[in-house]
Design a protein around this motif. Structure first.
Motif, PDB file in Angstrom:
ATOM      1  N   ILE A 187      -3.544 -11.680  10.635  1.00 52.20           N
ATOM      2  CA  ILE A 187      -2.876 -11.285   9.406  1.00 52.20           C
ATOM      3  C   ILE A 187      -3.501 -10.008   8.859  1.00 52.20           C
ATOM      4  O   ILE A 187      -4.719  -9.912   8.742  1.00 52.20           O
ATOM      5  N   VAL A 188      -2.652  -9.045   8.546  1.00 50.75           N
ATOM      6  CA  VAL A 188      -3.099  -7.839   7.858  1.00 50.75           C
ATOM      7  C   VAL A 188      -2.832  -8.022   6.372  1.00 50.75           C
ATOM      8  O   VAL A 188      -1.717  -8.351   5.971  1.00 50.75           O
ATOM      9  N   VAL A 189      -3.849  -7.828   5.563  1.00 54.64           N
ATOM     10  CA  VAL A 189      -3.719  -7.939   4.103  1.00 54.64           C
ATOM     11  C   VAL A 189      -4.201  -6.630   3.485  1.00 54.64           C
ATOM     12  O   VAL A 189      -5.241  -6.102   3.874  1.00 54.64           O
ATOM     13  N   THR A 190      -3.438  -6.108   2.531  1.00 53.95           N
ATOM     14  CA  THR A 190      -3.893  -4.930   1.796  1.00 53.95           C
ATOM     15  C   THR A 190      -4.299  -5.339   0.389  1.00 53.95           C
ATOM     16  O   THR A 190      -3.739  -6.275  -0.190  1.00 53.95           O
ATOM     17  N   ALA A 191      -5.281  -4.642  -0.166  1.00 53.15           N
ATOM     18  CA  ALA A 191      -5.801  -5.019  -1.484  1.00 53.15           C
ATOM     19  C   ALA A 191      -6.268  -3.788  -2.242  1.00 53.15           C
ATOM     20  O   ALA A 191      -6.666  -2.781  -1.650  1.00 53.15           O
ATOM     21  N   GLY A 192      -6.239  -3.898  -3.567  1.00 53.08           N
ATOM     22  CA  GLY A 192      -6.762  -2.837  -4.414  1.00 53.08           C
ATOM     23  C   GLY A 192      -5.769  -1.723  -4.673  1.00 53.08           C
ATOM     24  O   GLY A 192      -4.622  -1.763  -4.243  1.00 53.08           O
ATOM     25  N   MET A 257      -1.642   4.741   7.641  1.00 52.17           N
ATOM     26  CA  MET A 257      -2.113   4.889   9.024  1.00 52.17           C
ATOM     27  C   MET A 257      -2.831   3.632   9.497  1.00 52.17           C
ATOM     28  O   MET A 257      -2.605   3.156  10.616  1.00 52.17           O
ATOM     29  N   GLN A 258      -3.677   3.059   8.627  1.00 55.43           N
ATOM     30  CA  GLN A 258      -4.445   1.880   9.021  1.00 55.43           C
ATOM     31  C   GLN A 258      -3.548   0.660   9.179  1.00 55.43           C
ATOM     32  O   GLN A 258      -3.691  -0.116  10.131  1.00 55.43           O
ATOM     33  N   VAL A 259      -2.606   0.480   8.249  1.00 51.00           N
ATOM     34  CA  VAL A 259      -1.694  -0.665   8.329  1.00 51.00           C
ATOM     35  C   VAL A 259      -0.829  -0.581   9.578  1.00 51.00           C
ATOM     36  O   VAL A 259      -0.651  -1.573  10.300  1.00 51.00           O
ATOM     37  N   LYS A 260      -0.273   0.578   9.858  1.00 53.22           N
ATOM     38  CA  LYS A 260       0.550   0.742  11.062  1.00 53.22           C
ATOM     39  C   LYS A 260      -0.241   0.388  12.316  1.00 53.22           C
ATOM     40  O   LYS A 260       0.249  -0.307  13.217  1.00 53.22           O
ATOM     41  N   GLN A 261      -1.460   0.879  12.371  1.00 48.52           N
ATOM     42  CA  GLN A 261      -2.293   0.642  13.555  1.00 48.52           C
ATOM     43  C   GLN A 261      -2.614  -0.834  13.736  1.00 48.52           C
ATOM     44  O   GLN A 261      -2.511  -1.372  14.849  1.00 48.52           O
ATOM     45  N   GLU A 262      -2.986  -1.503  12.650  1.00 45.03           N
ATOM     46  CA  GLU A 262      -3.403  -2.899  12.761  1.00 45.03           C
ATOM     47  C   GLU A 262      -2.224  -3.853  12.887  1.00 45.03           C
ATOM     48  O   GLU A 262      -2.309  -4.870  13.565  1.00 45.03           O
ATOM     49  N   PHE A 263      -1.088  -3.545  12.249  1.00 50.65           N
ATOM     50  CA  PHE A 263       0.046  -4.456  12.289  1.00 50.65           C
ATOM     51  C   PHE A 263       0.694  -4.503  13.662  1.00 50.65           C
ATOM     52  O   PHE A 263       1.342  -5.491  14.015  1.00 50.65           O
ATOM     53  N   ASN A 264       0.506  -3.474  14.462  1.00 53.36           N
ATOM     54  CA  ASN A 264       1.043  -3.492  15.834  1.00 53.36           C
ATOM     55  C   ASN A 264       0.515  -4.673  16.634  1.00 53.36           C
ATOM     56  O   ASN A 264       1.174  -5.152  17.558  1.00 53.36           O
ATOM     57  N   ARG A 265      -0.677  -5.130  16.277  1.00 51.53           N
ATOM     58  CA  ARG A 265      -1.312  -6.228  17.022  1.00 51.53           C
ATOM     59  C   ARG A 265      -1.443  -7.489  16.165  1.00 51.53           C
ATOM     60  O   ARG A 265      -2.317  -8.315  16.402  1.00 51.53           O
ATOM     61  N   SER A 266      -0.589  -7.630  15.161  1.00 49.84           N
ATOM     62  CA  SER A 266      -0.712  -8.747  14.223  1.00 49.84           C
ATOM     63  C   SER A 266       0.609  -9.488  14.053  1.00 49.84           C
ATOM     64  O   SER A 266       1.657  -9.018  14.497  1.00 49.84           O
ATOM     65  N   ASP A 267       0.514 -10.643  13.402  1.00 51.47           N
ATOM     66  CA  ASP A 267       1.681 -11.496  13.201  1.00 51.47           C
ATOM     67  C   ASP A 267       2.288 -11.351  11.803  1.00 51.47           C
ATOM     68  O   ASP A 267       3.500 -11.470  11.632  1.00 51.47           O
ATOM     69  N   LYS A 313      10.615  -1.545   8.807  1.00 48.55           N
ATOM     70  CA  LYS A 313      11.693  -1.096   9.697  1.00 48.55           C
ATOM     71  C   LYS A 313      11.257  -1.049  11.157  1.00 48.55           C
ATOM     72  O   LYS A 313      12.096  -0.948  12.054  1.00 48.55           O
ATOM     73  N   GLN A 314       9.952  -1.146  11.409  1.00 48.23           N
ATOM     74  CA  GLN A 314       9.453  -1.088  12.782  1.00 48.23           C
ATOM     75  C   GLN A 314       8.960  -2.439  13.288  1.00 48.23           C
ATOM     76  O   GLN A 314       8.517  -2.554  14.427  1.00 48.23           O
ATOM     77  N   LYS A 315       9.033  -3.477  12.457  1.00 45.37           N
ATOM     78  CA  LYS A 315       8.468  -4.762  12.857  1.00 45.37           C
ATOM     79  C   LYS A 315       9.326  -5.450  13.917  1.00 45.37           C
ATOM     80  O   LYS A 315      10.547  -5.249  14.003  1.00 45.37           O
ATOM     81  N   ASN A 316       8.667  -6.275  14.702  1.00 48.47           N
ATOM     82  CA  ASN A 316       9.355  -7.072  15.705  1.00 48.47           C
ATOM     83  C   ASN A 316       9.955  -8.320  15.054  1.00 48.47           C
ATOM     84  O   ASN A 316       9.521  -8.728  13.970  1.00 48.47           O
ATOM     85  N   PRO A 317      10.936  -8.951  15.718  1.00 41.07           N
ATOM     86  CA  PRO A 317      11.583 -10.139  15.125  1.00 41.07           C
ATOM     87  C   PRO A 317      10.608 -11.271  14.825  1.00 41.07           C
ATOM     88  O   PRO A 317      10.854 -12.080  13.918  1.00 41.07           O
ATOM     89  N   ASP A 318       9.507 -11.370  15.574  1.00 41.10           N
ATOM     90  CA  ASP A 318       8.566 -12.462  15.359  1.00 41.10           C
ATOM     91  C   ASP A 318       7.446 -12.103  14.384  1.00 41.10           C
ATOM     92  O   ASP A 318       6.526 -12.888  14.168  1.00 41.10           O
ATOM     93  N   GLN A 319       7.519 -10.921  13.796  1.00 38.60           N
ATOM     94  CA  GLN A 319       6.537 -10.530  12.790  1.00 38.60           C
ATOM     95  C   GLN A 319       7.109 -10.740  11.387  1.00 38.60           C
ATOM     96  O   GLN A 319       8.317 -10.630  11.184  1.00 38.60           O
ATOM     97  N   VAL A 320       6.231 -11.031  10.432  1.00 35.93           N
ATOM     98  CA  VAL A 320       6.644 -11.289   9.055  1.00 35.93           C
ATOM     99  C   VAL A 320       5.984 -10.275   8.132  1.00 35.93           C
ATOM    100  O   VAL A 320       4.782 -10.024   8.231  1.00 35.93           O
TER     101      VAL A 320
END
Length: 398
Positions: A187-192, A257-267, A313-320
């Motif tokens: 899980i990618v979480v953003t904060a602050g 940039m960080q979210v895009k990079q990490e979400f590619n490998r996340s659910d 807009k770039q997420k896969n069907p199995d990503q939330v």
């Protein structure tokens, strides 16, 4: 199976607590017992030592403990702490950080999830001091099993009776199972809040404390997820957890940039950060000094990139993808617009006009693409974090 530390305190319900220990062992858990001296007035430590095959910790100053630090060792060993029965006195000690015996000292050193099963007279249960202490513990993620209504030791029926051992064991098993509901998920979480530089000294920012995002990250880690916490400016300490990887992202561009990079490998992505809508068209390379004849300062701002929209807009069907909508007016109207335009699977909407930033509490409404709207009552941000993750997980399972 879990390493369960069972804390027993001085109440007549101790006789039931012995069966709880046996039930936990039957489920395959490793159990160790900590007892107060008053608990031993009802059941001896020998009984629990015989059941668990481990010595009971009831005295920090006994001869066998002289060369060790038993309360710290046991606290480190613990994966789940269960207080059964929990007296009003021990609850008060927990809520106020008192450590004056083996049980309270070990509890204060414990960082594992904590469950308590109160048992006491109904008047003690209803006392404002007890209720205040219980609310404080709830706000700090301690799970509490409500006492039952039944015959008390005083000879009349009222609320305060300890639930039956099988009910307690089932409750513990249910919470242990929930604890791992996100195991295997990333899980990618953003904060602050983000900071958009004006010059080398000043920046455009906002009042976000990061409490909500950090609470979500910690709750996800507690539920077994691997968490990537991408954070901007926060006003509280960052979590120190082996399941949480930290990624600083001061500006909106850094965060994108960080979210895009990490979400590619996340659910799952949960965008709880307060990302700036505007940044400087050109950042000054020197401090902008105030001139004697200068009455105003004009800044030219341009829109920042919309992280939620870009990622959704770039997420896969199995990503939330879960977004947050912090609004000061027309909460549902603005949240529905954000959900429609940005393509997130759901939006967590909250009204920030009433000192929500920096507060420990919030009230949110969940909106989904299928038109479902759920308004949740006010609760602590930690409670919202846990409930939101359970909700997101149920959404994934459908």
């Amino acid at each position: 199976m879990a390493k369960v530390a069972v804390y027993m305190t001085g109440g007549i319900a101790m006789y039931k607590a012995v069966q709880v220990v046996r039930n936990l062992e039957k489920e395959g858990h490793e159990v160790r017992v900590i007892m107060t001296k008053n608990a031993e007035r009802f059941v001896t430590s020998n009984t629990l030592a015989a059941l668990t095959k481990y010595p009971v910790l009831d005295n920090l100053w006994s001869k066998e403990n002289e060369a060790s630090v038993p309360h710290v060792h046991l606290a480190h060993w613990t994966e789940l702490a269960l207080v059964v029965p929990a007296t009003a006195n021990f609850i008060a000690k927990m809520a106020n950080g008192i450590a004056d015996d083996a049980a309270s000292t070990t509890m204060l050193a414990t960082s594992a999830p904590i469950l308590i099963v109160p048992a006491m007279n109904d008047q003690m249960w209803n006392n404002p001091a007890t209720q205040r202490n219980l609310q404080f513990l709830k706000n700090n993620q301690v799970q509490i099993m409500e006492p039952a209504v039944g015959m008390l030791a005083e000879g009349y029926a009222a609320k305060g009776r300890m639930p039956e051992p099988d009910q307690i064991s089932a409750w513990v098993e249910d919470l242990l199972n929930k604890k791992e509901i996100l195991k295997g998920k990333t899980i990618v979480v953003t904060a602050g809040g983000t900071e958009e530089a004006i010059d080398p000294v000043r920046f455009i920012g906002n009042r976000s404390s990061g409490k909500m995002g950090i609470a979500i990250a910690q709750a996800a880690a507690n539920m077994g997820a691997k968490v990537k916490l991408v954070y901007g400016n926060v006003t509280i300490p960052l979590p120190q957890d082996k399941n949480i990887e930290l990624f600083p992202a001061p500006s909106s561009e850094d965060m994108l940039m960080q979210v895009k990079q990490e979400f590619n490998r996340s659910d799952i992505l949960i965008m709880a950060a307060a990302v700036a809508d505007w940044r400087m068209k050109k950042v000054a390379d020197h401090k902008l000094k105030k001139q004697a004849d200068q009455a105003t300062l004009e800044l030219t701002l341009v829109k920042t990139k919309d992280i939620l929209r870009e990622v959704a807009k770039q997420k896969n069907p199995d990503q939330v993808v879960v977004g947050f909508a912090a609004e000061t007016n027309d909460l549902l109207k603005n949240a529905e617009k954000k959900l429609r335009e940005k393509g997130a699977d759901m939006i967590v909407a909250n009204d920030v006009s009433q000192n929500v930033f920096g507060s420990d509490k919030d009230k949110v409404t969940i909106l989904r693409q299928n038109g479902t709207i759920e308004e949740w009552p006010e609760m602590s941000k930690k409670e919202i974090a846990s409930k939101l993750l359970i909700y997101v997980n149920s959404f994934i399972q459908k």
